[in-house]
Scaffold this motif. Sequence first.
Motif, PDB file in Angstrom:
ATOM      1  N   ASP A 371       0.847  -1.185   0.000  1.00  0.00           N
ATOM      2  CA  ASP A 371       0.000   0.000   0.000  1.00  0.00           C
ATOM      3  C   ASP A 371       0.887   1.241   0.000  1.00  0.00           C
ATOM      4  O   ASP A 371       1.826   1.361   0.806  1.00  0.00           O
ATOM      5  CB  ASP A 371      -0.887  -0.022   1.251  1.00  0.00           C
ATOM      6  CG  ASP A 371      -1.941   1.070   1.237  1.00  0.00           C
ATOM      7  OD1 ASP A 371      -2.021   1.809   0.245  1.00  0.00           O
ATOM      8  OD2 ASP A 371      -2.684   1.161   2.228  1.00  0.00           O
ATOM      9  N   ASN A 373       0.496   5.463   0.146  1.00  0.00           N
ATOM     10  CA  ASN A 373      -0.472   6.511   0.434  1.00  0.00           C
ATOM     11  C   ASN A 373       0.259   7.842   0.612  1.00  0.00           C
ATOM     12  O   ASN A 373       1.265   7.924   1.329  1.00  0.00           O
ATOM     13  CB  ASN A 373      -1.260   6.176   1.708  1.00  0.00           C
ATOM     14  CG  ASN A 373      -2.435   7.086   1.923  1.00  0.00           C
ATOM     15  OD1 ASN A 373      -3.502   6.866   1.372  1.00  0.00           O
ATOM     16  ND2 ASN A 373      -2.246   8.112   2.725  1.00  0.00           N
ATOM     17  N   SER A 389      -3.707   7.210  -3.241  1.00  0.00           N
ATOM     18  CA  SER A 389      -3.308   5.895  -2.747  1.00  0.00           C
ATOM     19  C   SER A 389      -3.320   4.871  -3.870  1.00  0.00           C
ATOM     20  O   SER A 389      -4.086   4.988  -4.834  1.00  0.00           O
ATOM     21  CB  SER A 389      -4.234   5.433  -1.619  1.00  0.00           C
ATOM     22  OG  SER A 389      -5.563   5.263  -2.085  1.00  0.00           O
TER      23      SER A 389
END
Length: 792
Positions: A371, A373, A389
């Motif tokens: 991930d 972001n 994101s």
Amino acid sequence: MKTFYINLSIVLIQVISGFAIAQDNDINISGVVLEEATSQPIPYATVALYRKNSKEIITGTSTDYEGKFNLMTTASNFYIEISFMGFKTKSITQLNSSHSKINLGVIKLAEDSESLEEVVVRADVSKTVFKLDKRVFNIGKDISSTGASALEVLNSVPSVTVNIEGEISLRGSSGVQILINGKPSVLADESSNALGTLTADMIESIEVITNPSAKYEASGTAGILNIILKKEEKKGWNGSVSLNTGTPDNHSVGLSLNRRTEKFNLFTQIGVGYRSLPRDSEAINTNLADNEVIYSVGTSYRDETFYNFTLGTDYHINDLNVLTLSGNFAYEVEDQPSETNFRYYDSNNVLVSNWVRKEITEATNPKYQYDFNYKKQFKNNSEHALQLSALGRFFGKDQSSEFINSTISGTDANSNQQTKTDFKQADYTFKADYTNPLSDSYTIEAGAQYVINDVGNDYQVSDLEGTDYVVNEDLTNNFEYNQKVLGIYFTGAYELEKWGIKAGLRLENTDLSTLLTNTNVSNSQNFTNYFPSFHTSYKLSDNMSLQAGYSRRVFRPRLWDLNPFFNIRNNFNITVGNPDLQPEFTDSYEITSIYKIGKASFSSSIYHKYTTEVIERVSTFNDNVTTTTTENIGTNASIGFETNGKYSPTNWLTLTGDFNFNYFDRVGNFETESFDFSGNQWSSRLGTKVGLPADIDVELTGRYQSGYNTIQGDVSGYAFLDFGLRKKILKGKAVVNIGVRDVFESRISESFVSQPTFETYSHSQRGRFITLGVSYGFGKGEAMTYSGGRRR
């Protein structure tokens, strides 16, 4: 006790003053209360006004979820005290009024080390906070969740039910979308059994969104459950370690570490363990045409060794820009032995054949996600932000099974089979979200999201012919599933002190294709839909508020709803998907009231849902084999009532409860059969938590789920009880927990299908689970109950 009397005095003063007419010389006092160490808001802090001469309390209030407060007074000679358990009380005597307003700005409270022990004891109870378009259930250290997975935690959240199969429903309706930190995640994929790698200690809160605004992806007709994971914010090294054991086998070790500096926040969690999950099951197939019956009774196990590793960092480029990189890797090794005894009786109730079918299944399940972001805040307002994101996730399953039939008596039923499964799922999500508070009252949101789901399921069945296994082409195929969803949204909100309104519109285009490669059978769908939303709230008084909301949602068929191939564990009761299945759409309306009566707080809702193209499970019967598949059948209109409450008569006793009733009206036809009928279902939950001397807490939670009618039969109700006990030692740095889930082994799954030509009955049960956990917090960390627990 001082805080108790202050709060009691404030409540009495507010009740009395509520009947008085406001004067022209009212002074409005406002501010926001934060923690000095972390700058985090302090909800429910007490703000009290005292007369300077007599020190008599004049009035007061509590801070909201964001630490903000606002109160009125006609007094002219007073001072203010702000207090909260675990923090030093702050007195403000120098007050400057401008145009009958006193803005105290940001008030920071420092931790009171002498009272921290009391804070730890009293902050254990989970609590619900209400916002304009959602409820936030903050997870306390509930004892019965010791060693529990995210599914058990969800089952303790008001409005949420998790059945014995792990299926999640919200207000009695399935089709719930699960998010992790506001985004899709492999950890939230029910089909991958991955929610079990999340445990109670890892969860900060769960957002229950029954009527999501247009900001959220439109998937999930029942609503959204957003699981917010903890991210330690204390500076320096912090951590905790835990050791858990239990019966049936449930053994694990967990470690949580955090390192916080001015620029970086590095966080990691590691878990490893082994768990055995037995399940007893029974099925009866009755052929009403010739009265032949097949009984099957057996026990299956899911024995798992599991590993979970999470690593991430926040990099604060400056006060306005933050980068977050995180990843999670989980790996499971499964061993699933099972044994089922079959008995076949003819029309005269004479035993024709009796045989045992044994299964030996082994599987490895790698899964990971990464991930990225980026969040930019603007100088004019901390809520003015742009967030970008990108999320990638993968789940795989390499599984092989062998099924061996052994005849005990009667007609020869020997037939051996083997299966191989190669499953791969890759998902990618790209999001952009922009929020701009144009003023203290107006806020706009806009954004876009693009989601790609790419799945392949290569499934092969082989039959034993002589001494060799030969591939059964009729049961073998490779199923490919590809879905792309592009969504854009815009919302606008207008919010005053007592009244607020929020409206939005979301546009989504869905491009879905499936392919059976061996037979070259394909199906493609492309559709564009609009999803409006509307929410409003009104604060009648400090003790009562009203909320209302509307949203339109979609439930897109899941992989296992579409895949036409099945597991052959019990080849007299099989489930297959339907690649021609269409999505279902729901219009959802609700009105909610939130009110306080003394030491009790309540929330009650009336809601209505209307769903088209309802996805239902339909069973057919042929040659004593029950085949269940999914079909779109008609409409469903439902109306329901729900209420939740919490009552704390003393500081050592807390009572909680919730009740949900739902009446539904089904209209639809399938082939030549009408499925028009009405019915209802209801559920209730009662819980109590008692604080005993010597830092011992006891917790009991009981739940009842009623039976309900289905389109072809009915499902039975059940009740069960959970028990927990906790003892804190070493000044709260270490905790010993004992949890017993399903004390009386009464949590069952039982269903009937009754049709003119056949009847089926199925029953399954997990049994009692007992866990013992010991945890220790070091640095500035607190003891936890991490178990690396798996879904039951």
